[in-house]
Motif scaffolding. Structure first.
Motif, PDB file in Angstrom:
ATOM      1  N   LEU A 236      58.196 -21.328 -29.943  1.00 50.07           N
ATOM      2  CA  LEU A 236      56.577 -21.356 -30.347  1.00 50.07           C
ATOM      3  C   LEU A 236      56.059 -21.663 -29.483  1.00 50.07           C
ATOM      4  O   LEU A 236      54.694 -21.500 -28.976  1.00 50.07           O
ATOM      5  N   LEU A 237      56.087 -23.248 -29.308  1.00 48.19           N
ATOM      6  CA  LEU A 237      55.988 -24.242 -28.145  1.00 48.19           C
ATOM      7  C   LEU A 237      55.657 -22.938 -27.045  1.00 48.19           C
ATOM      8  O   LEU A 237      54.462 -22.817 -26.231  1.00 48.19           O
ATOM      9  N   ASP A 238      56.379 -22.047 -26.181  1.00 48.20           N
ATOM     10  CA  ASP A 238      56.128 -21.162 -25.161  1.00 48.20           C
ATOM     11  C   ASP A 238      55.403 -19.860 -25.226  1.00 48.20           C
ATOM     12  O   ASP A 238      54.592 -20.014 -24.542  1.00 48.20           O
ATOM     13  N   VAL A 239      55.300 -19.804 -26.231  1.00 46.91           N
ATOM     14  CA  VAL A 239      54.201 -18.964 -26.922  1.00 46.91           C
ATOM     15  C   VAL A 239      52.254 -19.727 -27.099  1.00 46.91           C
ATOM     16  O   VAL A 239      51.808 -19.184 -26.304  1.00 46.91           O
ATOM     17  N   MET A 240      52.932 -20.443 -27.524  1.00 45.03           N
ATOM     18  CA  MET A 240      51.621 -21.495 -27.864  1.00 45.03           C
ATOM     19  C   MET A 240      50.971 -21.726 -26.328  1.00 45.03           C
ATOM     20  O   MET A 240      49.548 -21.395 -25.933  1.00 45.03           O
ATOM     21  N   HIS A 241      51.973 -22.429 -25.008  1.00 43.29           N
ATOM     22  CA  HIS A 241      51.704 -22.428 -24.126  1.00 43.29           C
ATOM     23  C   HIS A 241      51.207 -21.996 -23.670  1.00 43.29           C
ATOM     24  O   HIS A 241      49.593 -21.648 -22.018  1.00 43.29           O
ATOM     25  N   THR A 242      51.853 -20.574 -23.803  1.00 46.03           N
ATOM     26  CA  THR A 242      51.333 -18.969 -22.536  1.00 46.03           C
ATOM     27  C   THR A 242      50.018 -18.272 -23.423  1.00 46.03           C
ATOM     28  O   THR A 242      48.875 -18.407 -22.591  1.00 46.03           O
ATOM     29  N   ILE A 243      49.442 -18.553 -24.279  1.00 46.61           N
ATOM     30  CA  ILE A 243      48.658 -18.232 -25.131  1.00 46.61           C
ATOM     31  C   ILE A 243      47.266 -19.102 -24.155  1.00 46.61           C
ATOM     32  O   ILE A 243      46.157 -18.645 -23.912  1.00 46.61           O
ATOM     33  N   HIS A 244      47.889 -20.530 -24.132  1.00 42.76           N
ATOM     34  CA  HIS A 244      46.529 -21.854 -24.403  1.00 42.76           C
ATOM     35  C   HIS A 244      46.349 -21.755 -22.625  1.00 42.76           C
ATOM     36  O   HIS A 244      44.993 -21.744 -22.614  1.00 42.76           O
ATOM     37  N   GLN A 245      47.147 -21.718 -21.850  1.00 39.76           N
ATOM     38  CA  GLN A 245      47.278 -21.488 -20.478  1.00 39.76           C
ATOM     39  C   GLN A 245      46.104 -20.417 -20.367  1.00 39.76           C
ATOM     40  O   GLN A 245      45.660 -20.627 -19.288  1.00 39.76           O
ATOM     41  N   PHE A 246      46.901 -19.426 -20.545  1.00 38.06           N
ATOM     42  CA  PHE A 246      46.844 -18.102 -19.317  1.00 38.06           C
ATOM     43  C   PHE A 246      45.647 -16.812 -20.839  1.00 38.06           C
ATOM     44  O   PHE A 246      45.565 -15.966 -19.855  1.00 38.06           O
TER      45      PHE A 246
END
Lengths: 498, 498
Positions: A236-246
């Motif tokens: 979940l956090l990986d997906v959220m961070h990936t969307i958020h940053q990139f």
């Protein structure tokens, strides 16, 4: 393969073709921290709804930096019945592009940094050679700024009334800044540049910027248009961070966005694996999946790529973790009698496809990104408010007459108290009627109160259906065809888009 | 000499004796960032008062980490007419002591990190081997916690009503946390420990903690009790960070606290050096101080310490910067005809002692930590408020009839506008009387307005004295004896405590 800003441009084609040829991808991220909230118990209340959990992570975890992105591509070689893998470790750092581009600030949490440091994580590589990035909005802004400056320098700008002493001019800001950091004042070098030379430099600059600009959308393996299955462990956090940053500012709550995700932690905690696997941390999961009744898949590293030795654990390098995640996925999928290259296998999808594992929620195992979330009845749950001096022991004392209870703290002055028997709920509420220091509501009353607040803010309404699950009032793209009921909580009537 | 947590304990005596024998100390710090405020122009308004600047830095800069602390001790060898130096680079990182100690979060600013990375700064050394620290308050808290736990484990605690499922118990929090980071669940190892063994482990633990506890007060070279002269270059932020991290919560505004500080940047921008030195960045200052009329001092590195080659610049390593700062100080002091070991030389002290350089303030060169700050009359300054769409050019247009102006932005809707002629002030105000979109006040009116707000909050009052300086209503420990008037702005009637 390590990808830094030094070899990023040259590696792009290798990355693209690895993704293109792959049957599925595994990802993992390493972050500079986890929670900037007041404390973790508030961040992960055992009775959070998936939406609440998502909102909390959005609020308290997105100021950390995802600084290593691991990608492992898995391609099945049918002739040899083996998987060929290519592993990438992208080092990520928001190096400012120029003096007017965003000067990103990110938070580091000592415990997270210390943990990664103890695993030998190379911070120098991140900070010295990390690949810069922009999300789509930032990219547009920077392009606009750039175009504006270019048109101004072509003579169409309006340079009047700009004082050299003004503090508001964008040019002067980083100068002051520099002085603090560097204590080495900058010189302004004035040199005559002819038109040809100016154009040449501009082209160079544009080319340079193009490279770094494009990290996001074109490479981004989570993009809904890519169509590849993306596997992660507790992702979940990986997906959220990936969307958020990139990619973009995180939506209020994501639904129907990124369908082709599969969370191996959820898979391992779901039937039939639930009965076979004790501990679902990545390292332990991998160990158990080597033993009977499971089988390790046959995997070889593609030529020219560095290979991992699973005997020598390199956990917490993002690429290695992605690799292990992929191995776990294959073992579990094989156990189910599916082979990965028949991608949209019904058993797989109805089980865990497009659902992300939710840590430490008592009765909801996953966040559903392809349809409405599970929302179990919580008839045995009470919402209790009390003075902030109260501790867990005070709640145990208060409810001592009602048998076993479970306390889930919300904040300093409120908590959910789950009774073991639902028929005790009304008695507890009656008992509390004349209490002054504390107040008890049923979970339904609590939800209703919050719902009224939300409705006044224009959110959609929900109602209970006959099965005991909340039925949201939005149209599901597909409401037919129930999967096998792997969950002890009942089943969702929705299946993901295929 | 590099000091990390690996050799910290063993190095302490070396550090102590270096400080003990030194004639003066030079310090420098490297930080993870500078400003977390909205923008730097708001952080460094040209008409800030020293107190305002201090408050801004306190608010917007203290969440960054001071992660390298440089110390260079200078000892004069009279027989050989040379200085013997010992340089230390302390790597600093708030590694959590245990699961209940603070899990410090700090901000990184990409531009600062990128700058240090480009200078070859070793972040791995910081994060892997940095020395942990606590300020005094944190130390007391941790000790109390520790004592409490100890007395509980001795049987006097109250373990009743503690549920293993409770989220509020301190033990359970980092566990949840770990899972996010590590995905590798922890095991609880239960083993029988006899009384002797338990005591032995406790002693070990205490000893271990003692080492790290003591970074602050006993070592801290800025402590008011130490009595050594401490030199820094543009050292306001260094001093603030050092106090903040290792000593105590920063006071509202520091006065009379740390007297034996000398800022070489202030010294270099003050008479007589003002006329002799063009650029006062550390690297440039050092270059100029090698040339006539200045002389480089004779300096040797103490035996057993790594020596620096000033030809091979290693700027932005804190220890090297501290060393260069010390060299600059000696050259300037020698030029003044003073030798350092006659420590409290009147010329030196009245010039720059206990005053910290203030960057980019138009008419106040320093923050005075030994007495009231300079507060020049600002009769030619107007306080203007306007719609947030306005740009510098709008202000230039508005004041176009009043000759040259200087704009110092405060925020989006206000700025100071300095007129070149004071007699234009009243005309400007009269002209603005019927304006609707903007508003003009004199600087005195502006100060008075803010003063009223402050008084209602219980702060002290101030009044203008006949010289044009504000005379604060607190008792100065020494108000006699004016130093030479080195400033073009008038002079302070206060001298530092000696």
């Amino acid at each position: 393969m390590e990808v830094t800003r030094t070899n990023f441009k040259d590696s792009l084609n290798t990355v693209y073709s690895a993704i293109e040829e792959a049957d599925f991808l595994a990802i993992d991220g390493e972050f500079s921290g986890i929670s900037d909230g007041p404390n973790v118990s508030a961040l992960t209340n055992g009775l959070d709804t998936p939406e609440e959990r998502y909102m909390k992570l959005k609020k308290h975890s997105m100021d950390f930096l995802l600084f290593q992105f691991g990608l492992c591509t898995f391609t099945y070689d049918q002739a040899e019945s083996k998987y060929v893998i290519k592993t990438f470790n992208f080092y990520i750092f928001p190096k400012p592009f120029n003096r007017t581009s965003p000067d990103t600030k990110f938070i580091c949490q000592s415990s997270s940094i210390d943990f990664l440091a103890s695993q030998g994580f190379d911070f120098n590589k991140v900070f010295r050679h990390g690949i810069p990035y922009l999300n789509q909005e930032e990219e547009v802004q920077l392009r606009e700024q750039y175009e504006e400056r270019r048109s101004q320098s072509n003579g169409s700008g309006n340079p009047s009334y700009i004082s050299p002493n003004s503090n508001k001019g964008p040019g002067s800001i980083p100068e002051e800044h520099r002085e603090y950091i560097g204590r080495k004042e900058r010189y302004i070098q004035i040199s005559k540049v002819d038109d040809e030379e100016r154009k040449r430099r501009e082209r160079q600059k544009q080319e340079r910027e193009q490279v770094t600009f494009r990290w996001d959308s074109s490479l981004f393996p989570l993009s809904p248009t890519q169509g590849k299955l993306v596997v992660g462990h507790n992702m979940l956090l990986d997906v959220m961070h990936t969307i958020h940053q990139f990619y973009c500012v995180l939506p209020e709550y994501f639904l129907y966005c990124f369908l082709r995700l599969l969370d191996t932690k959820l898979m391992a905690t779901t039937q039939p694996f639930k009965e076979l696997i004790n501990i679902t941390s990545l390292a332990e999961l991998q160990k158990q999946l080597k033993e009977s009744p499971f089988k390790s898949p046959k995997v070889v590293t593609a030529e020219g790529f560095p290979s991992y030795d699973t005997a020598q654990e390199q956990l917490h390098e993002a690429g290695y973790d992605a690799y292990i995640t992929g191995l776990c996925f294959i073992s579990m999928a094989n156990y189910l009698g599916t082979t990965i290259y028949t991608r949209y296998n019904a058993t797989l999808t109805s089980h865990v496809f497009a659902r992300l594992f939710l840590m430490r929620i008592i009765d909801i195992p996953y966040l559903n990104i392809s349809g409405p979330d599970l929302q179990p009845k919580r008839d045995h749950v009470l919402y209790v408010t009390f003075p902030k001096e109260w501790k867990t022991s005070d709640l145990y004392q208060l409810f001592s007459a009602f048998g076993n209870i479970q306390v889930s703290w919300i904040d300093d002055t409120s908590a959910f108290v789950s009774l073991s028997q639902t028929d005790q709920v009304q008695i507890a509420i009656n008992t509390s009627r004349y209490a002054e220091s504390y107040r008890i509501q049923t979970y339904a009353e609590y939800v209703q109160g919050r719902q009224q607040v939300r409705e006044s803010q224009g959110h959609s309404t929900q109602s209970w259906d006959e099965d005991g699950w909340v039925k949201p009032h939005y149209t599901s793209p597909s409401t037919v065809g129930a999967g096998p009921t792997g969950y002890s909580y009942g089943h969702s009537r929705y299946r993901p888009l295929t």
